[in-house]
Scaffold this active site. Structure first.
Site, short mmCIF file in Angstrom:
data_model
loop_
_atom_site.label_atom_id
_atom_site.label_comp_id
_atom_site.label_asym_id
_atom_site.label_seq_id
_atom_site.Cartn_x
_atom_site.Cartn_y
_atom_site.Cartn_z
N ALA A 10 -9.59 -31.91 58.53
CA ALA A 10 -9.09 -30.93 59.50
C ALA A 10 -7.74 -31.27 60.09
O ALA A 10 -7.32 -30.65 61.07
CB ALA A 10 -10.11 -30.77 60.63
N SER A 11 -7.02 -32.22 59.50
CA SER A 11 -5.74 -32.61 60.09
C SER A 11 -4.59 -31.71 59.66
O SER A 11 -3.51 -31.77 60.25
CB SER A 11 -5.41 -34.07 59.73
OG SER A 11 -5.27 -34.21 58.32
N ARG A 12 -4.82 -30.87 58.65
CA ARG A 12 -3.73 -30.02 58.15
C ARG A 12 -4.30 -28.83 57.39
O ARG A 12 -5.48 -28.76 57.10
CB ARG A 12 -2.81 -30.83 57.23
CG ARG A 12 -3.54 -31.41 56.02
CD ARG A 12 -2.63 -32.22 55.11
NE ARG A 12 -2.13 -33.43 55.74
CZ ARG A 12 -1.54 -34.42 55.09
NH1 ARG A 12 -1.37 -34.34 53.78
NH2 ARG A 12 -1.12 -35.48 55.73
N ASN A 90 -14.62 -29.09 54.29
CA ASN A 90 -13.33 -28.61 53.80
C ASN A 90 -12.55 -29.70 53.07
O ASN A 90 -11.68 -29.39 52.25
CB ASN A 90 -12.50 -28.09 54.98
CG ASN A 90 -11.05 -27.88 54.62
OD1 ASN A 90 -10.70 -26.90 53.95
ND2 ASN A 90 -10.19 -28.80 55.04
N SER A 142 -13.86 -22.78 45.84
CA SER A 142 -12.60 -22.24 45.34
C SER A 142 -12.90 -21.23 44.25
O SER A 142 -13.93 -21.33 43.56
CB SER A 142 -11.73 -23.37 44.76
OG SER A 142 -10.62 -22.85 44.04
N TYR A 155 -11.44 -30.62 39.38
CA TYR A 155 -11.48 -29.78 40.58
C TYR A 155 -12.45 -28.62 40.39
O TYR A 155 -13.26 -28.31 41.27
CB TYR A 155 -10.07 -29.27 40.87
CG TYR A 155 -9.90 -28.57 42.19
CD1 TYR A 155 -9.76 -29.30 43.37
CD2 TYR A 155 -9.83 -27.18 42.27
CE1 TYR A 155 -9.58 -28.67 44.59
CE2 TYR A 155 -9.65 -26.54 43.48
CZ TYR A 155 -9.52 -27.28 44.64
OH TYR A 155 -9.34 -26.64 45.84
N ALA A 157 -14.99 -28.43 38.30
CA ALA A 157 -16.36 -28.94 38.25
C ALA A 157 -16.90 -29.22 39.65
O ALA A 157 -18.04 -28.89 39.97
CB ALA A 157 -16.40 -30.21 37.39
N LYS A 159 -15.84 -27.89 42.53
CA LYS A 159 -15.98 -26.67 43.32
C LYS A 159 -17.14 -25.81 42.83
O LYS A 159 -17.78 -25.11 43.62
CB LYS A 159 -14.66 -25.89 43.30
CG LYS A 159 -13.51 -26.60 44.02
CD LYS A 159 -13.83 -26.87 45.48
CE LYS A 159 -12.63 -27.40 46.25
NZ LYS A 159 -12.92 -27.62 47.69
#
Length: 247
Positions: A10-12, A90, A142, A155, A157, A159
């Site tokens: 959650a930093s960006r 996330n 995604s 990625y 696989a 998601k």
């Protein structure tokens, strides 16, 4: 007592937008950062933005790929913030490359954070939510996990695995009053996409009927809906927020 939401990564980008939106909705927010440097800089800024919206917000440092660290973080957040009512998974990384050239390390790294990290957090938070007999889990997948994408075998696989995990959680945790859903973003305007050459962006956007990228706040809006009372009967769904890219 205010309800508490954990937002990983959650930093960006999307995670920061989700943290701010949930703060606006009245949640206390636990902001996950992977290291202390991020917590002291970008994470601290997101926490300040959340507090400016009238919400309690704190940064916590742990790697979601570490099972034991996730457990300790959940215990600490529960003790300090009182409850865990929402979990938004996330956090994610990319290590792109064609399958024929992809290293085992690149594959394992992405699966470890993007998929096992979701399992780790859900495994520890589910116990808290089951005791409360309530909770909302939103996993950020995604469109790549739905349709695949050249150069992103790892990625895609991970998601896709998130979607399967979400469906299973919906069946297992639903009887305890816990909903589990996923969001599948398309192209989102973040630091990751900002560095792409303009001609690449233009080519990508040809596939999007709306003709633009999503803003992180639009993904956050979908999360806010899924954790709201209006979505109390939505369970086990994957919502594509992609501007119509995959129709």
């Amino acid at each position: 007592m205010s309800k508490t939401a954990i937002v990983t990564g959650a930093s960006r980008g999307i995670g920061a937008a989700i943290a701010r939106r949930l703060a606006k909705e009245g949640y206390q927010v636990a902001i996950n950062c992977v290291n202390q440097e991020l917590a002291d800089t970008e994470g601290a800024e997101v926490a300040a933005q959340c507090r400016a919206l009238g919400a309690e917000a704190r940064c916590y440092v742990w790697n979601v790929a570490d099972f034991e660290a996730c457990g300790e973080a959940v215990k600490q957040i529960k003790a300090e913030m009182g409850s865990i009512d929402v979990l938004v998974n996330n956090a994610g990384i990319t290590r792109d490359g064609l399958l024929a050239r992809m290293s085992e390390e690149a594959y394992d790294a992405v699966l470890s954070v993007n998929l096992k990290g979701v399992f780790n957090m859900c495994r520890h938070v589910s116990g808290v939510m089951m005791r409360q007999k309530s909770g909302r889990v939103v996993n950020i997948s995604s469109v790549t996990g739905l349709y695949g994408n050249p150069g992103q075998a790892n990625y895609a696989a991970a998601k896709a695995g998130i979607i399967g995990l979400t469906l299973t959680m919906a069946k297992e945790l639903g009887p305890r009053g816990i909903t589990s859903n996923a969001i599948a973003p398309g192209f989102v305007n973040t630091a990751m996409t900002e560095v792409l050459p303009e001609n690449v962006k233009e080519e990508m956007l040809k596939a999007v009927p709306l003709g633009r990228m999503a803003q992180p706040e639009e993904i956050a809006g979908a999360v806010a809906f899924l954790v709201s009372q209006d979505a109390s009967y939505i369970n086990g769904q994957t919502i594509a927020v992609d501007g119509g890219m995959m129709i």
